[in-house]
Design a protein around this motif. Structure first.
Motif, short mmCIF file in Angstrom:
data_model
loop_
_atom_site.label_atom_id
_atom_site.label_comp_id
_atom_site.label_asym_id
_atom_site.label_seq_id
_atom_site.Cartn_x
_atom_site.Cartn_y
_atom_site.Cartn_z
N VAL A 144 -19.35 57.18 -5.80
CA VAL A 144 -20.80 57.28 -5.80
C VAL A 144 -21.18 58.61 -5.16
CG1 VAL A 144 -22.96 56.32 -4.95
CG2 VAL A 144 -21.14 54.79 -5.71
N ILE A 145 -21.84 59.46 -5.93
CA ILE A 145 -22.21 60.80 -5.45
C ILE A 145 -23.73 60.82 -5.24
CG2 ILE A 145 -22.21 63.27 -5.95
CD1 ILE A 145 -19.88 62.72 -7.90
N ILE A 146 -24.13 60.89 -3.98
CA ILE A 146 -25.54 60.99 -3.63
C ILE A 146 -25.89 62.46 -3.47
CG2 ILE A 146 -27.34 60.33 -1.99
CD1 ILE A 146 -25.38 58.12 -1.02
N VAL A 147 -26.88 62.92 -4.22
CA VAL A 147 -27.31 64.32 -4.11
C VAL A 147 -28.72 64.34 -3.54
CG1 VAL A 147 -27.59 66.53 -5.26
CG2 VAL A 147 -25.89 64.90 -6.11
N LEU A 148 -28.81 64.49 -2.24
CA LEU A 148 -30.11 64.59 -1.58
C LEU A 148 -30.67 65.98 -1.83
CD1 LEU A 148 -32.28 63.50 0.40
CD2 LEU A 148 -30.88 64.42 2.25
N LEU A 206 -21.66 62.43 -0.09
CA LEU A 206 -23.02 62.86 0.19
C LEU A 206 -23.11 64.38 0.09
CD1 LEU A 206 -25.93 62.47 1.12
CD2 LEU A 206 -25.08 62.38 3.49
N LEU A 207 -23.99 64.84 -0.76
CA LEU A 207 -24.23 66.27 -0.94
C LEU A 207 -25.69 66.58 -0.63
CD1 LEU A 207 -22.46 66.78 -4.41
CD2 LEU A 207 -21.45 67.08 -2.13
N TYR A 208 -25.93 67.80 -0.16
CA TYR A 208 -27.32 68.22 0.07
C TYR A 208 -27.61 69.47 -0.72
CZ TYR A 208 -31.53 70.11 2.13
OH TYR A 208 -32.77 70.64 2.29
N GLU A 209 -28.74 69.47 -1.41
CA GLU A 209 -29.19 70.61 -2.18
C GLU A 209 -30.63 70.93 -1.76
OE1 GLU A 209 -29.56 73.72 -4.79
OE2 GLU A 209 -27.72 72.65 -4.26
N GLU A 210 -30.82 72.11 -1.20
CA GLU A 210 -32.15 72.46 -0.67
C GLU A 210 -33.20 72.51 -1.76
OE1 GLU A 210 -34.26 75.87 2.17
OE2 GLU A 210 -32.18 76.10 1.53
N THR A 211 -32.82 73.03 -2.93
CA THR A 211 -33.77 73.11 -4.04
C THR A 211 -34.05 71.72 -4.59
OG1 THR A 211 -32.91 75.30 -4.63
CG2 THR A 211 -34.22 74.14 -6.29
N SER A 212 -35.31 71.36 -4.65
CA SER A 212 -35.67 70.03 -5.13
C SER A 212 -35.67 69.99 -6.66
CB SER A 212 -37.04 69.61 -4.59
OG SER A 212 -38.04 70.51 -5.04
N GLY A 213 -35.62 68.79 -7.20
CA GLY A 213 -35.64 68.62 -8.65
C GLY A 213 -34.52 67.69 -9.10
N VAL A 214 -34.89 66.65 -9.85
CA VAL A 214 -33.90 65.66 -10.28
C VAL A 214 -32.85 66.28 -11.20
CG1 VAL A 214 -35.34 64.87 -12.22
CG2 VAL A 214 -33.61 63.34 -11.23
N SER A 215 -33.27 67.22 -12.07
CA SER A 215 -32.31 67.85 -12.99
C SER A 215 -31.28 68.67 -12.22
CB SER A 215 -33.04 68.73 -14.00
OG SER A 215 -33.80 67.95 -14.89
N ASN A 216 -31.75 69.45 -11.27
CA ASN A 216 -30.84 70.27 -10.47
C ASN A 216 -29.87 69.38 -9.69
OD1 ASN A 216 -29.96 72.85 -9.28
ND2 ASN A 216 -30.84 72.02 -7.40
N ALA A 217 -30.40 68.28 -9.13
CA ALA A 217 -29.54 67.37 -8.36
C ALA A 217 -28.47 66.73 -9.24
CB ALA A 217 -30.41 66.29 -7.70
N ARG A 218 -28.86 66.31 -10.43
CA ARG A 218 -27.87 65.73 -11.35
C ARG A 218 -26.82 66.76 -11.74
NH1 ARG A 218 -32.34 62.67 -15.02
NH2 ARG A 218 -32.34 60.65 -13.95
N ASN A 219 -27.24 68.00 -11.94
CA ASN A 219 -26.28 69.05 -12.28
C ASN A 219 -25.29 69.30 -11.15
OD1 ASN A 219 -27.57 69.37 -14.73
ND2 ASN A 219 -28.72 71.18 -14.12
N SER A 252 -31.62 62.08 -5.18
CA SER A 252 -32.55 61.44 -4.26
C SER A 252 -33.44 62.47 -3.58
CB SER A 252 -31.78 60.63 -3.21
OG SER A 252 -32.64 59.80 -2.46
N PHE A 253 -34.74 62.23 -3.65
CA PHE A 253 -35.73 63.13 -3.05
C PHE A 253 -36.67 62.31 -2.16
CE2 PHE A 253 -40.05 64.94 -3.22
CZ PHE A 253 -39.81 66.22 -2.73
N LYS A 254 -36.65 62.58 -0.86
CA LYS A 254 -37.51 61.88 0.09
C LYS A 254 -37.53 60.37 -0.15
CE LYS A 254 -41.42 63.84 1.17
NZ LYS A 254 -42.76 64.52 1.08
N PRO A 255 -36.36 59.74 -0.14
CA PRO A 255 -36.29 58.32 -0.51
C PRO A 255 -36.86 57.40 0.57
CG PRO A 255 -34.18 59.03 0.31
CD PRO A 255 -35.05 60.27 0.25
N GLY A 256 -37.34 56.25 0.12
CA GLY A 256 -37.74 55.20 1.05
C GLY A 256 -36.57 54.26 1.27
N GLN A 257 -36.83 53.16 1.93
CA GLN A 257 -35.77 52.20 2.23
C GLN A 257 -35.19 51.56 0.96
OE1 GLN A 257 -34.29 51.40 5.31
NE2 GLN A 257 -35.34 53.30 5.81
N TYR A 258 -35.92 51.68 -0.14
CA TYR A 258 -35.44 51.12 -1.40
C TYR A 258 -34.09 51.70 -1.82
CZ TYR A 258 -37.62 55.48 -2.97
OH TYR A 258 -37.97 56.80 -3.11
#
Length: 271
Positions: free
Chosen positions: A36-40, A63-76, A10-16
């Motif tokens: 359910v693993i949320i990777v912000l 809930l996890l937080y990863e400073e580096t953005s990118g969907v691939s990095n978040a999935r990893n 998840s990157f800058k998500p809206g209410q969706y």
């Protein structure tokens, strides 16, 4: 026992995103059987606080937080902490039906990809549009009941990681290639295809709903110079992957990726 790990980048998500999470929390599958693993990733607030408030309501949400953005990095990042026997990728703007996980799990196996029905929508999942590019093929399979085909036949289904349940042994230590902002999904799915014997399809009621919205990953603009470089690197990666184990991979599947990569480059360049 955790049977399924659901990974949501998840990157800058809206209410969706709350609609996505609510659909997962209302599954017919018992919550003790999946996590359910949320990777912000990227900007932290106010998104982290929103997710924190939500996750406190459910024991199976991480809930996890990863400073580096990118969907691939978040999935990893999600893959590194997942403990489920099976992996399910879900995008944070999409929605799944209530029987989604249960029916996927019911037809899953260690060497088979189980796949759900797919629809697209704009405002409500009741719209059930067939705009997602594999919808036509899914409807044909549903009508013909012919599922024992080669991976080449299923090549379009191996272009994206969602709407599926994948055994962790199929993935192994392979990860999404963080160098690419376009085409990384198809590359990952093709790289793990050496461990896939075929596809199993759920009952039609198990649905993955793809939200159509401007600003999602599929609508991002790309720098033309980087797009050209990435296209060359992507083609190189496909060739190297196939040559690393030519007797384990489907040659026609890899061959089909070359025009696919070029077509994707052309469309993005043109737009």
């Amino acid at each position: 026992m955790i049977a399924i790990s659901v990974i949501i980048p998840s990157f800058k998500p809206g209410q969706y995103v709350l609609e996505c999470l609510d659909s997962l929390m209302n599954q017919t599958l018992d919550t003790s059987l999946f996590e359910v693993i949320i990777v912000l990733n990227g900007p932290k607030e106010p998104y982290y606080s929103m997710f924190s408030s939500y996750s406190l309501q459910y024991k199976n949400v991480k809930l996890l937080y990863e400073e580096t953005s990118g969907v691939s990095n978040a999935r990893n990042v999600g893959l590194e902490v997942a403990i489920g026997e099976y992996i399910a990728f879900v995008d944070d703007d999409d929605i799944v039906s209530s029987s989604y996980l249960e029916l996927l799990w019911r037809c899953a196996s260690k060497d088979t990809i189980s796949m759900s029905n797919i629809y697209s929508f704009v405002n409500s999942i009741d719209e059930k549009k067939d705009n997602f590019f594999v919808c036509g093929k899914l409807r044909k399979i549903e009508r013909d009941k012919q599922i024992n085909r080669s991976l080449f036949f299923y090549r379009s289904f191996l272009a994206f990681p969602v709407a599926k349940l994948i055994h962790r042994n199929i993935i192994g230590t392979r990860r999404f290639d963080k160098r690419f902002a376009n085409g990384e999904d198809a590359l990952f799915m093709t790289q793990i295809s050496d461990k896939i014997s075929g596809f199993a399809f759920t009952e039609p009621s198990a649905c993955y709903f793809v939200r159509e919205r401007m600003g999602s990953a599929t609508h991002h603009k790309f720098d033309k110079r980087k797009l050209f470089i990435d296209t060359c690197l992507l083609l190189k990666e496909y060739i190297l992957t196939y040559l690393s184990s030519p007797f384990s991979y489907n040659f026609l599947l890899f061959l089909s990726r070359i025009p696919g990569v070029l077509k994707g480059c052309y469309i993005l360049w043109k737009n």
